[in-house]
Design an enzyme around this catalytic site. Structure first.
Site, PDB file in Angstrom:
ATOM      1  N   HIS A  17      24.157 -21.032  22.922  1.00 52.15           N
ATOM      2  CA  HIS A  17      24.834 -20.816  24.209  1.00 52.15           C
ATOM      3  C   HIS A  17      25.703 -19.562  24.130  1.00 52.15           C
ATOM      4  CE1 HIS A  17      24.718 -25.470  24.667  1.00 52.15           C
ATOM      5  NE2 HIS A  17      23.828 -24.979  25.506  1.00 52.15           N
ATOM      6  N   LYS A  41      24.113 -38.831  32.403  1.00 59.43           N
ATOM      7  CA  LYS A  41      24.020 -38.466  30.980  1.00 59.43           C
ATOM      8  C   LYS A  41      25.279 -38.912  30.275  1.00 59.43           C
ATOM      9  CE  LYS A  41      21.278 -34.285  30.044  1.00 59.43           C
ATOM     10  NZ  LYS A  41      21.397 -32.847  29.741  1.00 59.43           N
ATOM     11  N   ARG A  90      14.590 -20.903  25.405  1.00 60.04           N
ATOM     12  CA  ARG A  90      14.392 -20.860  23.956  1.00 60.04           C
ATOM     13  C   ARG A  90      12.926 -20.824  23.594  1.00 60.04           C
ATOM     14  NH1 ARG A  90      17.902 -26.130  23.220  1.00 60.04           N
ATOM     15  NH2 ARG A  90      16.452 -26.555  24.897  1.00 60.04           N
ATOM     16  N   SER A 128      22.202 -28.821  21.755  1.00 58.23           N
ATOM     17  CA  SER A 128      23.381 -29.676  21.581  1.00 58.23           C
ATOM     18  C   SER A 128      22.952 -31.050  21.076  1.00 58.23           C
ATOM     19  CB  SER A 128      24.129 -29.841  22.911  1.00 58.23           C
ATOM     20  OG  SER A 128      24.548 -28.599  23.375  1.00 58.23           O
TER      21      SER A 128
HETATM   22  O1  PNS Z   1      22.321 -28.051  29.962  1.00 53.84           O
HETATM   23  P1  PNS Z   1      21.467 -28.803  30.933  1.00 53.84           P
HETATM   24  O2  PNS Z   1      21.775 -30.279  30.874  1.00 53.84           O
HETATM   25  O3  PNS Z   1      20.016 -28.499  30.787  1.00 53.84           O
HETATM   26  O4  PNS Z   1      21.913 -28.299  32.408  1.00 53.84           O
HETATM   27  C1  PNS Z   1      21.288 -28.791  33.555  1.00 53.84           C
HETATM   28  C2  PNS Z   1      22.077 -28.374  34.809  1.00 53.84           C
HETATM   29  C3  PNS Z   1      23.517 -28.828  34.708  1.00 53.84           C
HETATM   30  C4  PNS Z   1      22.038 -26.872  34.966  1.00 53.84           C
HETATM   31  C5  PNS Z   1      21.379 -29.036  36.054  1.00 53.84           C
HETATM   32  O5  PNS Z   1      21.249 -30.397  35.842  1.00 53.84           O
HETATM   33  C6  PNS Z   1      22.145 -28.778  37.343  1.00 53.84           C
HETATM   34  O6  PNS Z   1      22.050 -27.718  37.912  1.00 53.84           O
HETATM   35  N1  PNS Z   1      22.929 -29.794  37.793  1.00 53.84           N
HETATM   36  C7  PNS Z   1      23.737 -29.706  38.995  1.00 53.84           C
HETATM   37  C8  PNS Z   1      23.135 -30.556  40.132  1.00 53.84           C
HETATM   38  C9  PNS Z   1      22.044 -29.797  40.850  1.00 53.84           C
HETATM   39  O7  PNS Z   1      22.259 -28.760  41.461  1.00 53.84           O
HETATM   40  N2  PNS Z   1      20.814 -30.319  40.765  1.00 53.84           N
HETATM   41  C10 PNS Z   1      19.636 -29.710  41.340  1.00 53.84           C
HETATM   42  C11 PNS Z   1      19.059 -28.698  40.344  1.00 53.84           C
HETATM   43  S1  PNS Z   1      17.577 -27.971  40.946  1.00 53.84           S
END
Ligand code: PNS
Length: 163
Positions: A17, A41, A90, A128
Site C-alpha cells: 500500500h 468484514k 498486484r 493485509s
Molecule cells: O481494500 P479493499 O477491501 O479491496 O477495498 C474495497 C473498497 C473499500 C475500495 C470497496 O469495497 C469500496 O469502494 N467500498 C465502498 C462502498 C462502495 O462504494 N461500493 C461500491 C463499489 S463499486
C-alpha cells in the site's frame, strides 16, 4: 489542485500500500487514503486505529492524509472534491474485481476516473490478509509492513481481541 482518493480496508496498511501511496503522491497535489467502513468484514483494527497506522506510515509525505468514510466511494470522492480513485493492481487475479468496481463507479459518477498503479514487484504477493495470517502463526512479517504496524500486530495478536 489535483486530488486523488486511495480507498481500501487497510487492515492494516502494508508496504505494498505504502509503495502505491508514494507513487501517487508524486503524481497528485493531494492524496487522501480513505479507510472504508465495511460492516460485513470483521476487521482486526478499528477505523481510527487503521487511520493512525496510515498517518504514521506516511509522515514523510506532506501531501498525504488519512481519513475514514462510509457509504458509496464515489460520493466520498465528490465530497472531498477529488478527481480520481487510485487502486493498486498486484496481479491479473486482482483485475476482474477491480475492473468491475471501476466500471460500476463510472456508471455511478461518470466524471470520477479510476487509475490503477502497480506496486514494486517485491510487494506483489503481499496482502493485509496474508500478513495477519503469517503474524498470527508467529512468522516474520518485518519485510511486509512498517515497523510500527508490526508492533501493533504483535500487540493485537497477543492480547484478547475485541468482541
Ligand atoms: O481494500 P479493499 O477491501 O479491496 O477495498 C474495497 C473498497 C473499500 C475500495 C470497496 O469495497 C469500496 O469502494 N467500498 C465502498 C462502498 C462502495 O462504494 N461500493 C461500491 C463499489 S463499486
Amino acid at each position: 489542485m489535483r486530488t486523488v482518493i486511495y480507498p481500501g480496508s487497510f487492515d492494516p496498511i502494508t508496504n505494498g500500500h505504502l509503495d502505491v501511496i508514494e507513487r501517487a503522491a508524486k503524481l497528485f497535489d493531494r492524496v487522501i487514503v480513505g479507510v472504508a467502513e465495511n460492516e460485513s468484514k470483521k476487521a482486526l483494527f478499528t477505523l481510527p486505529e487503521r487511520c493512525e497506522l496510515i498517518t504514521r506510515a506516511t509522515r514523510h509525505l506532506k501531501n498525504v492524509t488519512a481519513d475514514t468514510f462510509s457509504g458509496l466511494l464515489v460520493d466520498y470522492v465528490v465530497r472531498r472534491k477529488a478527481q480520481a480513485i487510485i487502486r493498486g493492481l498486484r496481479a491479473i487475479s486482482d483485475f476482474e474485481y477491480e475492473f468491475q468496481m471501476a466500471l460500476m463507479n463510472r456508471k455511478l459518477a461518470d466524471r470520477v476516473e479510476t487509475l490503477f498503479m502497480m506496486p514494486k514487484e517485491q510487494y506483489t504477493f503481499i496482502s493485509s490478509r496474508l500478513v495477519k495470517e503469517v503474524a498470527m502463526l508467529g512468522g516474520d512479517i518485518g519485510e511486509f509492513v512498517p515497523r510500527h504496524v508490526q508492533q501493533a500486530l504483535r500487540a493485537r495478536l497477543t492480547k484478547p481481541q475485541r468482541p
